[in-house]
Design a protein around this motif. Structure first.
Motif, short mmCIF file in Angstrom:
data_model
loop_
_atom_site.label_atom_id
_atom_site.label_comp_id
_atom_site.label_asym_id
_atom_site.label_seq_id
_atom_site.Cartn_x
_atom_site.Cartn_y
_atom_site.Cartn_z
N THR A 254 34.58 32.78 42.80
CA THR A 254 34.84 34.23 42.90
C THR A 254 33.77 35.01 42.13
N TYR B 298 36.21 42.35 34.55
CA TYR B 298 37.08 41.92 35.65
C TYR B 298 37.65 40.52 35.46
N LEU C 230 41.40 40.07 35.88
CA LEU C 230 41.81 40.18 37.29
C LEU C 230 41.39 38.94 38.07
N VAL D 96 43.85 36.11 37.51
CA VAL D 96 45.08 36.26 38.30
C VAL D 96 44.80 35.95 39.77
N TYR D 97 43.68 36.45 40.28
CA TYR D 97 43.28 36.21 41.67
C TYR D 97 43.12 34.70 41.93
N ASP E 294 49.39 39.90 48.06
CA ASP E 294 48.84 40.01 46.71
C ASP E 294 47.36 39.64 46.67
N THR F 285 45.37 42.49 48.01
CA THR F 285 45.28 43.57 47.03
C THR F 285 44.24 43.25 45.96
N TYR F 286 44.29 42.03 45.43
CA TYR F 286 43.33 41.65 44.40
C TYR F 286 41.91 41.57 44.96
N SER F 287 41.74 41.08 46.18
CA SER F 287 40.40 41.01 46.75
C SER F 287 39.83 42.42 46.96
N ARG G 216 40.60 45.01 44.93
CA ARG G 216 40.27 45.46 43.57
C ARG G 216 38.97 44.84 43.07
N LEU G 217 38.74 43.60 43.45
CA LEU G 217 37.54 42.90 43.02
C LEU G 217 36.36 43.12 43.97
#
Length: 122
Positions: free
Chosen positions: A16, A30, A33, A36-37, A82, A85-87, A89-90
């Protein structure tokens, strides 16, 4: 996933960060985050493998269940949301990167700036 090894969380995290560096979106802030991702993706891979091994049982076939979705399928659907959503944000997907590029290109003096902001929020 059948027959494939499930990547470890650290491997997912490193990949990532690598992808984010390629996209010029990585910042060390980041990392929480990303952690969590990576955990979400790891769980998703594990449950996907279990779902495949169960023969893709979509509906529970018991009297009490009333034909409800299997718990694995319901969890996979939530994880997908989820992860999406995280992808975002990142900034790991095309839509998030496109929105980011629009924001960077639009200056405060640009009369269309407010239009873009309205389109993104609506």
């Amino acid at each position: 996933m059948a027959g494939k090894n499930i990547p470890q969380k650290d491997t997912i995290k490193r990949r990532t960060i690598g992808y984010m560096k390629e996209l010029n979106t990585y910042k060390k802030q980041y990392n929480q985050l990303i952690e969590v991702y990576a955990d979400l993706l790891h769980q998703y891979y594990i449950l996907t493998k279990e779902f495949e091994e169960s023969g893709y049982e979509v509906v529970m076939e018991t009297e009490k269940s009333g034909g409800k979705k299997s718990p694995i399928l319901a969890t996979l659907e939530n994880l997908r949301k989820d992860i999406g959503t995280y992808s975002d944000r990142l900034m790991l997907n095309a839509k998030a990167n496109k929105d980011s590029e629009i924001s960077i290109k639009a200056s405060d003096n640009d009369p269309f700036n407010k239009l873009f902001d309205g389109l993104k929020s609506g």
